[in-house]
Scaffold this motif. Structure first.
Motif, PDB file in Angstrom:
ATOM      1  N   TRP A 138     -55.231 -17.460 -20.509  1.00 19.80           N
ATOM      2  CA  TRP A 138     -54.445 -16.500 -19.741  1.00 19.80           C
ATOM      3  C   TRP A 138     -53.110 -16.201 -20.432  1.00 19.80           C
ATOM      4  CZ3 TRP A 138     -49.644 -17.733 -17.855  1.00 19.80           C
ATOM      5  CH2 TRP A 138     -49.298 -19.086 -17.817  1.00 19.80           C
ATOM      6  N   VAL A 139     -52.576 -17.199 -21.162  1.00 23.14           N
ATOM      7  CA  VAL A 139     -51.344 -16.959 -21.927  1.00 23.14           C
ATOM      8  C   VAL A 139     -51.621 -16.011 -23.082  1.00 23.14           C
ATOM      9  CG1 VAL A 139     -49.544 -18.057 -23.299  1.00 23.14           C
ATOM     10  CG2 VAL A 139     -50.421 -19.207 -21.267  1.00 23.14           C
ATOM     11  N   LYS A 140     -52.763 -16.170 -23.743  1.00 22.36           N
ATOM     12  CA  LYS A 140     -53.115 -15.270 -24.842  1.00 22.36           C
ATOM     13  C   LYS A 140     -53.297 -13.848 -24.330  1.00 22.36           C
ATOM     14  CE  LYS A 140     -55.412 -18.869 -27.570  1.00 22.36           C
ATOM     15  NZ  LYS A 140     -56.684 -19.306 -28.191  1.00 22.36           N
ATOM     16  N   ASN A 141     -53.947 -13.708 -23.178  1.00 19.34           N
ATOM     17  CA  ASN A 141     -54.136 -12.373 -22.618  1.00 19.34           C
ATOM     18  C   ASN A 141     -52.807 -11.738 -22.222  1.00 19.34           C
ATOM     19  OD1 ASN A 141     -56.925 -12.643 -22.878  1.00 19.34           O
ATOM     20  ND2 ASN A 141     -57.141 -13.555 -20.835  1.00 19.34           N
ATOM     21  N   LEU A 142     -51.890 -12.576 -21.737  1.00 18.25           N
ATOM     22  CA  LEU A 142     -50.577 -12.048 -21.368  1.00 18.25           C
ATOM     23  C   LEU A 142     -49.787 -11.614 -22.601  1.00 18.25           C
ATOM     24  CD1 LEU A 142     -48.562 -11.578 -19.056  1.00 18.25           C
ATOM     25  CD2 LEU A 142     -47.721 -13.908 -19.409  1.00 18.25           C
ATOM     26  N   LEU A 143     -49.919 -12.370 -23.688  1.00 18.33           N
ATOM     27  CA  LEU A 143     -49.208 -12.018 -24.911  1.00 18.33           C
ATOM     28  C   LEU A 143     -49.769 -10.764 -25.561  1.00 18.33           C
ATOM     29  CD1 LEU A 143     -48.698 -15.565 -26.516  1.00 18.33           C
ATOM     30  CD2 LEU A 143     -46.996 -14.143 -25.374  1.00 18.33           C
ATOM     31  N   ASN A 144     -51.002 -10.409 -25.224  1.00 19.48           N
ATOM     32  CA  ASN A 144     -51.569  -9.187 -25.773  1.00 19.48           C
ATOM     33  C   ASN A 144     -50.875  -7.936 -25.244  1.00 19.48           C
ATOM     34  OD1 ASN A 144     -53.490 -10.563 -27.321  1.00 19.48           O
ATOM     35  ND2 ASN A 144     -54.980 -10.597 -25.639  1.00 19.48           N
ATOM     36  N   PHE A 145     -50.157  -8.077 -24.126  1.00 24.54           N
ATOM     37  CA  PHE A 145     -49.436  -6.936 -23.546  1.00 24.54           C
ATOM     38  C   PHE A 145     -47.973  -6.881 -24.000  1.00 24.54           C
ATOM     39  CE2 PHE A 145     -52.891  -7.786 -20.576  1.00 24.54           C
ATOM     40  CZ  PHE A 145     -53.430  -6.521 -20.396  1.00 24.54           C
ATOM     41  N   VAL A 146     -47.590  -7.777 -24.895  1.00 24.23           N
ATOM     42  CA  VAL A 146     -46.199  -7.865 -25.335  1.00 24.23           C
ATOM     43  C   VAL A 146     -46.142  -7.639 -26.837  1.00 24.23           C
ATOM     44  CG1 VAL A 146     -44.156  -9.327 -25.447  1.00 24.23           C
ATOM     45  CG2 VAL A 146     -45.678  -9.481 -23.477  1.00 24.23           C
ATOM     46  N   GLU A 147     -45.106  -6.933 -27.277  1.00 25.91           N
ATOM     47  CA  GLU A 147     -44.868  -6.709 -28.693  1.00 25.91           C
ATOM     48  C   GLU A 147     -43.368  -6.785 -28.976  1.00 25.91           C
ATOM     49  OE1 GLU A 147     -46.065  -2.869 -29.941  1.00 25.91           O
ATOM     50  OE2 GLU A 147     -44.647  -1.804 -28.645  1.00 25.91           O
ATOM     51  N   LEU A 148     -43.050  -7.023 -30.236  1.00 25.88           N
ATOM     52  CA  LEU A 148     -41.648  -7.107 -30.657  1.00 25.88           C
ATOM     53  C   LEU A 148     -41.314  -5.877 -31.487  1.00 25.88           C
ATOM     54  CD1 LEU A 148     -39.068  -8.844 -30.662  1.00 25.88           C
ATOM     55  CD2 LEU A 148     -39.869  -9.858 -32.805  1.00 25.88           C
ATOM     56  N   PRO A 149     -40.558  -4.936 -30.928  1.00 20.52           N
ATOM     57  CA  PRO A 149     -40.199  -3.723 -31.680  1.00 20.52           C
ATOM     58  C   PRO A 149     -39.125  -4.012 -32.717  1.00 20.52           C
ATOM     59  CG  PRO A 149     -39.150  -3.687 -29.532  1.00 20.52           C
ATOM     60  CD  PRO A 149     -40.012  -4.928 -29.559  1.00 20.52           C
ATOM     61  N   PRO A 150     -38.811  -3.048 -33.565  1.00 19.92           N
ATOM     62  CA  PRO A 150     -37.720  -3.227 -34.535  1.00 19.92           C
ATOM     63  C   PRO A 150     -36.386  -3.464 -33.840  1.00 19.92           C
ATOM     64  CG  PRO A 150     -39.091  -1.358 -35.141  1.00 19.92           C
ATOM     65  CD  PRO A 150     -39.527  -1.775 -33.770  1.00 19.92           C
ATOM     66  N   PRO A 151     -35.474  -4.180 -34.490  1.00 18.21           N
ATOM     67  CA  PRO A 151     -34.161  -4.459 -33.866  1.00 18.21           C
ATOM     68  C   PRO A 151     -33.389  -3.201 -33.479  1.00 18.21           C
ATOM     69  CG  PRO A 151     -34.500  -5.855 -35.792  1.00 18.21           C
ATOM     70  CD  PRO A 151     -35.609  -4.869 -35.783  1.00 18.21           C
ATOM     71  N   VAL A 152     -33.577  -2.106 -34.219  1.00 20.14           N
ATOM     72  CA  VAL A 152     -32.859  -0.871 -33.894  1.00 20.14           C
ATOM     73  C   VAL A 152     -33.279  -0.349 -32.522  1.00 20.14           C
ATOM     74  CG1 VAL A 152     -32.412   1.487 -34.627  1.00 20.14           C
ATOM     75  CG2 VAL A 152     -32.646  -0.321 -36.345  1.00 20.14           C
ATOM     76  N   ILE A 153     -34.573  -0.392 -32.243  1.00 15.07           N
ATOM     77  CA  ILE A 153     -35.075   0.071 -30.944  1.00 15.07           C
ATOM     78  C   ILE A 153     -34.540  -0.807 -29.826  1.00 15.07           C
ATOM     79  CG2 ILE A 153     -37.151   0.503 -29.596  1.00 15.07           C
ATOM     80  CD1 ILE A 153     -36.773   2.429 -31.904  1.00 15.07           C
ATOM     81  N   ILE A 154     -34.523  -2.106 -30.059  1.00 16.19           N
ATOM     82  CA  ILE A 154     -34.026  -3.028 -29.032  1.00 16.19           C
ATOM     83  C   ILE A 154     -32.568  -2.751 -28.719  1.00 16.19           C
ATOM     84  CG2 ILE A 154     -33.601  -5.456 -28.499  1.00 16.19           C
ATOM     85  CD1 ILE A 154     -35.962  -6.173 -30.256  1.00 16.19           C
ATOM     86  N   MET A 155     -31.756  -2.544 -29.738  1.00 15.02           N
ATOM     87  CA  MET A 155     -30.327  -2.307 -29.511  1.00 15.02           C
ATOM     88  C   MET A 155     -30.094  -0.983 -28.800  1.00 15.02           C
ATOM     89  SD  MET A 155     -28.958  -5.024 -30.494  1.00 15.02           S
ATOM     90  CE  MET A 155     -27.273  -4.491 -30.259  1.00 15.02           C
ATOM     91  N   ARG A 156     -30.858   0.044 -29.136  1.00 17.71           N
ATOM     92  CA  ARG A 156     -30.678   1.342 -28.475  1.00 17.71           C
ATOM     93  C   ARG A 156     -31.009   1.252 -26.990  1.00 17.71           C
ATOM     94  NH1 ARG A 156     -33.533   5.432 -32.896  1.00 17.71           N
ATOM     95  NH2 ARG A 156     -31.877   5.305 -34.504  1.00 17.71           N
ATOM     96  N   ARG A 157     -32.127   0.612 -26.663  1.00 17.60           N
ATOM     97  CA  ARG A 157     -32.495   0.478 -25.253  1.00 17.60           C
ATOM     98  C   ARG A 157     -31.486  -0.409 -24.514  1.00 17.60           C
ATOM     99  NH1 ARG A 157     -38.285   1.234 -25.892  1.00 17.60           N
ATOM    100  NH2 ARG A 157     -38.382   3.078 -27.255  1.00 17.60           N
ATOM    101  N   PHE A 158     -31.009  -1.428 -25.180  1.00 18.54           N
ATOM    102  CA  PHE A 158     -30.045  -2.322 -24.532  1.00 18.54           C
ATOM    103  C   PHE A 158     -28.754  -1.582 -24.184  1.00 18.54           C
ATOM    104  CE2 PHE A 158     -26.359  -5.150 -25.005  1.00 18.54           C
ATOM    105  CZ  PHE A 158     -26.635  -6.077 -24.010  1.00 18.54           C
ATOM    106  N   PHE A 159     -28.249  -0.810 -25.126  1.00 18.24           N
ATOM    107  CA  PHE A 159     -27.011  -0.076 -24.857  1.00 18.24           C
ATOM    108  C   PHE A 159     -27.202   0.981 -23.766  1.00 18.24           C
ATOM    109  CE2 PHE A 159     -25.647  -1.471 -29.205  1.00 18.24           C
ATOM    110  CZ  PHE A 159     -24.512  -2.142 -28.783  1.00 18.24           C
ATOM    111  N   LEU A 160     -28.389   1.565 -23.690  1.00 18.60           N
ATOM    112  CA  LEU A 160     -28.640   2.560 -22.651  1.00 18.60           C
ATOM    113  C   LEU A 160     -28.557   1.939 -21.262  1.00 18.60           C
ATOM    114  CD1 LEU A 160     -29.549   5.336 -21.634  1.00 18.60           C
ATOM    115  CD2 LEU A 160     -31.925   4.599 -22.022  1.00 18.60           C
ATOM    116  N   PHE A 161     -29.272   0.846 -21.050  1.00 17.32           N
ATOM    117  CA  PHE A 161     -29.282   0.231 -19.727  1.00 17.32           C
ATOM    118  C   PHE A 161     -27.966  -0.501 -19.434  1.00 17.32           C
ATOM    119  CE2 PHE A 161     -33.780   0.888 -20.537  1.00 17.32           C
ATOM    120  CZ  PHE A 161     -34.212   1.391 -19.325  1.00 17.32           C
TER     121      PHE A 161
END
Length: 255
Positions: A138-161
């Motif tokens: 069930w942990v493997k199936n849950l991890l299939n729905f998660v991904e790690l985007p590039p740091p630039v995308i993470i920072m842009r979304r973080f600053f927006l919210f």
């Protein structure tokens, strides 16, 4: 019968620039003159040796440990390593062997640091991979729905919210954060649809993140001591801040 006497001029040792004594030199009617002695000039190697002898010599050239040779600890930072190297090179500049010894120790420390960082990074990835493989299904199936985007995308979304949260706090005295929450939900659905190319699924994930965040905020905020909160911050405002966090996580890491 005539007798001949020959005197070797080498043993005569005449003075410079003067003729030999006629008694010793006038044989066969020939006048022998001595040549002036020539001074042997010092070679450039001797001069350079004298100059090197006057330069300060690095006292720890034969120290095997590169850290002790530079006079630093093994826990020294990169700035401390560079500072020690630059100071010693400047202090013993001109002495070739000293400079070579300092540079050799400096390069050994850099190579050791690079190998350790590379080994640590490799081990960390290997451990995480092994943990995932050993985890339940069930942990493997849950991890299939998660991904790690590039740091630039993470920072842009973080600053927006983060901007949405700051905007809600600044307008807390005038009105509730309903408009900011709606705008954040729309942004989350837009980002999800751009990633998964399905508007229906993007709406379900975004709205689900809103509901889960609102429920968690309603349960967690009352547990926070009132001393830590601003008097003008209402339960609705604090709950919306929790919602922004869930919306950020869903549109950034879900796939």
């Amino acid at each position: 019968m005539a007798t001949f006497s020959i005197i070797n001029p080498i043993f005569a040792r005449p003075s410079i620039g003067k003729n030999l004594d006629s008694k010793n030199t006038r044989k066969f009617g020939v006048l022998i003159k001595c040549r002036p002695s020539l001074r042997i000039p010092r070679c450039a190697m001797d001069a350079s040796s004298e100059n090197l002898g006057s330069l300060p010599k690095f006292p720890r050239m034969r120290v095997w440990d590169p850290y002790k040779r530079l006079g630093i600890s093994k826990d020294a930072s990169e700035d401390e390593i560079w500072s020690s190297r630059n100071f010693l090179v400047e202090q013993f500049a001109g002495h070739e062997r000293s400079e070579e010894s300092i540079e050799e120790a400096f390069e050994k420390i850099l190579m050791t640091s690079f190998k350790e960082r590379k080994k640590t990074k490799f081990n960390l990835k290997t451990r995480l991979k092994n943990k995932v493989e050993e985890s339940p299904s069930w942990v493997k199936n849950l991890l299939n729905f998660v991904e790690l985007p590039p740091p630039v995308i993470i920072m842009r979304r973080f600053f927006l919210f983060a901007f949405m949260g700051a905007w809600s706090i600044m307008n807390s005295a005038d009105a509730g954060p309903a408009f900011q929450v709606a705008l954040s939900l729309g942004s989350c659905i837009y980002f999800l649809n751009d990633k998964i190319k399905s508007l229906t699924r993007a709406f379900i994930l975004g709205f689900g993140a809103l509901v889960v965040g609102w429920v968690c905020g309603s349960l967690l905020v009352p547990m926070v001591p009132a001393v830590l909160l601003h008097p003008n911050w209402t339960l609705e405002l604090l709950t919306s801040l929790v919602v922004y966090v869930f919306l950020f996580l869903s549109c950034t890491f879900l796939k």
